[in-house]
Motif scaffolding. Structure first.
Motif, PDB file in Angstrom:
ATOM      1  N   ARG A  24     -65.237  74.946 -13.283  1.00 42.00           N
ATOM      2  CA  ARG A  24     -66.051  76.172 -13.306  1.00 42.00           C
ATOM      3  C   ARG A  24     -67.205  76.105 -12.308  1.00 42.00           C
ATOM      4  N   ALA A  25     -67.172  75.093 -11.415  1.00 45.48           N
ATOM      5  CA  ALA A  25     -68.312  74.869 -10.522  1.00 45.48           C
ATOM      6  C   ALA A  25     -68.662  76.121  -9.721  1.00 45.48           C
ATOM      7  N   GLY A  26     -67.658  76.781  -9.144  1.00 47.19           N
ATOM      8  CA  GLY A  26     -67.912  77.941  -8.292  1.00 47.19           C
ATOM      9  C   GLY A  26     -68.696  79.020  -9.019  1.00 47.19           C
ATOM     10  N   GLU A  27     -68.193  79.379 -10.205  1.00 50.84           N
ATOM     11  CA  GLU A  27     -68.846  80.430 -11.003  1.00 50.84           C
ATOM     12  C   GLU A  27     -70.286  80.032 -11.367  1.00 50.84           C
ATOM     13  N   LEU A  28     -70.479  78.769 -11.758  1.00 47.44           N
ATOM     14  CA  LEU A  28     -71.823  78.319 -12.157  1.00 47.44           C
ATOM     15  C   LEU A  28     -72.777  78.325 -10.969  1.00 47.44           C
ATOM     16  N   VAL A  54     -62.822  71.416  -7.116  1.00 47.44           N
ATOM     17  CA  VAL A  54     -64.049  72.147  -6.759  1.00 47.44           C
ATOM     18  C   VAL A  54     -63.714  73.288  -5.801  1.00 47.44           C
ATOM     19  N   GLU A  55     -62.836  73.020  -4.842  1.00 51.21           N
ATOM     20  CA  GLU A  55     -62.485  74.055  -3.857  1.00 51.21           C
ATOM     21  C   GLU A  55     -61.841  75.271  -4.537  1.00 51.21           C
ATOM     22  N   CYS A  56     -60.937  75.007  -5.487  1.00 53.67           N
ATOM     23  CA  CYS A  56     -60.290  76.129  -6.200  1.00 53.67           C
ATOM     24  C   CYS A  56     -61.340  76.952  -6.931  1.00 53.67           C
ATOM     25  N   SER A  57     -62.304  76.265  -7.534  1.00 52.81           N
ATOM     26  CA  SER A  57     -63.337  77.003  -8.291  1.00 52.81           C
ATOM     27  C   SER A  57     -64.205  77.825  -7.348  1.00 52.81           C
ATOM     28  N   LEU A  58     -64.438  77.324  -6.129  1.00 54.19           N
ATOM     29  CA  LEU A  58     -65.236  78.090  -5.158  1.00 54.19           C
ATOM     30  C   LEU A  58     -64.461  79.328  -4.719  1.00 54.19           C
ATOM     31  N   PHE A  65     -66.142  77.860   2.028  1.00 53.21           N
ATOM     32  CA  PHE A  65     -66.673  76.497   2.106  1.00 53.21           C
ATOM     33  C   PHE A  65     -66.160  75.764   3.331  1.00 53.21           C
ATOM     34  N   ILE A  66     -66.951  74.798   3.770  1.00 51.59           N
ATOM     35  CA  ILE A  66     -66.514  73.788   4.734  1.00 51.59           C
ATOM     36  C   ILE A  66     -66.786  72.445   4.070  1.00 51.59           C
ATOM     37  N   LYS A  67     -66.239  71.377   4.664  1.00 54.86           N
ATOM     38  CA  LYS A  67     -66.353  70.087   3.972  1.00 54.86           C
ATOM     39  C   LYS A  67     -66.619  68.963   4.967  1.00 54.86           C
ATOM     40  N   TYR A  68     -67.510  68.049   4.602  1.00 57.91           N
ATOM     41  CA  TYR A  68     -67.760  66.848   5.416  1.00 57.91           C
ATOM     42  C   TYR A  68     -67.439  65.633   4.544  1.00 57.91           C
ATOM     43  N   ILE A  69     -66.515  64.797   5.042  1.00 65.05           N
ATOM     44  CA  ILE A  69     -66.101  63.614   4.277  1.00 65.05           C
ATOM     45  C   ILE A  69     -66.542  62.372   5.051  1.00 65.05           C
ATOM     46  N   PHE A  70     -67.224  61.446   4.399  1.00 66.50           N
ATOM     47  CA  PHE A  70     -67.550  60.179   5.087  1.00 66.50           C
ATOM     48  C   PHE A  70     -66.968  58.996   4.310  1.00 66.50           C
ATOM     49  N   PRO A  71     -66.830  57.840   4.965  1.00 66.35           N
ATOM     50  CA  PRO A  71     -66.243  56.687   4.271  1.00 66.35           C
ATOM     51  C   PRO A  71     -67.099  56.261   3.074  1.00 66.35           C
ATOM     52  N   HIS A  72     -66.447  55.879   1.971  1.00 65.95           N
ATOM     53  CA  HIS A  72     -67.191  55.521   0.764  1.00 65.95           C
ATOM     54  C   HIS A  72     -68.034  54.261   0.981  1.00 65.95           C
ATOM     55  N   GLY A  73     -69.048  54.115   0.155  1.00 62.00           N
ATOM     56  CA  GLY A  73     -69.824  52.871   0.135  1.00 62.00           C
ATOM     57  C   GLY A  73     -71.221  53.010   0.710  1.00 62.00           C
ATOM     58  N   GLU A  74     -72.072  52.066   0.289  1.00 63.61           N
ATOM     59  CA  GLU A  74     -73.488  52.076   0.688  1.00 63.61           C
ATOM     60  C   GLU A  74     -73.656  52.007   2.211  1.00 63.61           C
ATOM     61  N   SER A  75     -72.702  51.353   2.897  1.00 65.93           N
ATOM     62  CA  SER A  75     -72.868  51.201   4.346  1.00 65.93           C
ATOM     63  C   SER A  75     -72.822  52.543   5.078  1.00 65.93           C
TER      64      SER A  75
END
Ligand SMILES: NC(=O)c1ccc[n+]([C@@H]2O[C@H](COP(=O)([O-])OP(=O)(O)OC[C@H]3O[C@@H](n4cnc5c(N)ncnc54)[C@H](O)[C@@H]3O)[C@@H](O)[C@H]2O)c1
Length: 350
Positions: A24-28, A54-58, A65-75
């Motif tokens: 329900r993220a989009g609606e909220l 999340v995308e479906c809810s948006l 929406f657009i999306k930025y993905i970065f590699p996981h982790g603190e580094s």
């Protein structure tokens, strides 16, 4: 749906908690911000697990929406990724009436939060925490930051989100060690101010996760309401963090935050016992609780190795650093300590 309202000098917002809330993220988000466009910022692991939901809810809420993905982790919590995201927002003509959605753990939340605080001097921010640590701690209270070569979280801003959407379902996919990292911060809340919470953790957290998370969020909400900018009371939340940050830095951030905080809590408590601030029962109970959640209580690094990371810690103020010391389970206090006495505390922590 449970709603916890946060009221700080810089604004008010809600933390919504429920199973399945991500759908329900989009609606909220639409209801609170009225936005037409969002930028999802996430890491590669979370992207595969939760972006589609999340995308479906948006889409259902008519939010582009657009999306930025970065590699996981603190580094990844560094200035290169930060600048790259700012450029991504600018190239895509994101404006102040759009929103950033931080979808992930504390690393994503801290990074996306700092981007939101600084891009165009501030755009809407929605936190969707997907780790236990982010749910109980980093998504609440408005601290955002990236790491610099000299130390952790050294560039950042206080910037409150417009909304936090906490969907317990996301926690089901956490690897055990990531779940345990979140347990360290939960144990911290019990240690600093809530004996009953600490005691309740003798029942495995997974068996009463909703009440544990909401209690932790309430504790943080109450502390942040009294001291949004970390001038006094809020520093209690740093219990275990001074030594913890030293450990993280020594390990080149290979030891995760929650694990380092667990060791930091055990070490500073051992020190507090030997310097007469609390009794050994407090140390024994803390260590046994940490072990129950498969968290370590010792480090291979010497005090000499840790000191450099500790001195670059932002909790330092001039020639003093404020340590958080335990008196008993559920009661910690702030102790302003001259830098030249830190080695005394470290020496008695082993
Ligand atoms: N801003 C604050 O107040 C605050 C407070 C505490 C900690 N922090 C920061 O938070 C960071 C640590 O956060 P963290 O422990 O969430 O680490 P993290 O964000 O690196 O997440 C840990 C790992 O879990 C993965 N993951 C996330 N959600 C998942 C899910 N639902 N299922 C499976 N895998 C998932 C991530 O991809 C990552 O590999 C540190 O940088 C710390 O400094 C900030």
């Amino acid at each position: 749906m449970m709603e916890i309202k946060v009221d700080v000098p810089s604004g008010q917002y809600s933390i919504l908690l429920e199973q399945g809330l991500m759908q329900r993220a989009g609606e909220l988000i639409k209801n609170i911000t009225g936005i037409d466009t969002a930028v999802i910022i996430t890491d590669d692991i979370v992207d595969k697990l939760y972006s589609t939901t999340v995308e479906c809810s948006l889409e259902l809420a008519d939010i582009k929406f657009i999306k930025y993905i970065f590699p996981h982790g603190e580094s990844s919590k560094n200035s290169n990724v930060y600048i790259s995201i700012l450029n991504f927002l600018a190239e895509n003509h994101i404006t102040r009436s759009d929103a950033v959605i931080a979808l992930g753990g504390g690393v994503v939340g801290d990074m996306a939060g700092f981007v939101s605080a600084t891009y165009l001097r501030g755009i809407h921010l929605v936190q969707i925490p997907t780790t236990l640590l982010a749910a109980v701690d980093s998504s609440v209270g408005g601290k955002t930051a990236i790491d610099l070569d000299s130390g952790k979280n050294l560039a950042g801003a206080f910037y409150q989100p417009d909304l936090v959407i906490c969907d317990y379902t996301a926690l089901n996919s956490l690897p055990d060690h990531v779940f345990s990292d979140g347990c360290a911060e939960i144990i911290k809340y019990g240690m600093i101010c809530d004996y009953d919470l600490f005691d309740s953790l003798n029942i495995p957290i997974k068996q009463h996760i909703e009440s544990v998370i909401s209690r932790c969020v309430e504790i943080k909400r109450d502390i942040v309401a009294k001291d949004e900018k970390d001038k006094s009371l809020r520093q209690l939340l740093n219990f275990g963090h001074t030594i913890g940050h030293g450990i993280e830095k020594c390990s080149n951030y290979n030891i995760p935050h929650g694990t380092a905080v667990a060791i930091g809590m055990a070490m500073i408590t051992k020190s507090a016992v030997s310097l007469g601030f609390c009794d050994s029962l407090c140390y024994d109970k803390l260590c046994s609780m940490l072990k129950n959640y498969t968290l370590p209580i010792e480090t291979e690094y010497s005090g000499q190795q840790l000191i450099e990371g500790i001195l670059s810690d932002k909790k330092r103020s001039g020639e003093y650093i404020t340590l958080v010391l335990p008196k008993s389970i559920g009661k910690c206090f702030l102790h302003k300590t001259p830098i030249n006495e830190i080695s005394k505390y470290l020496d008695s922590a082993y």
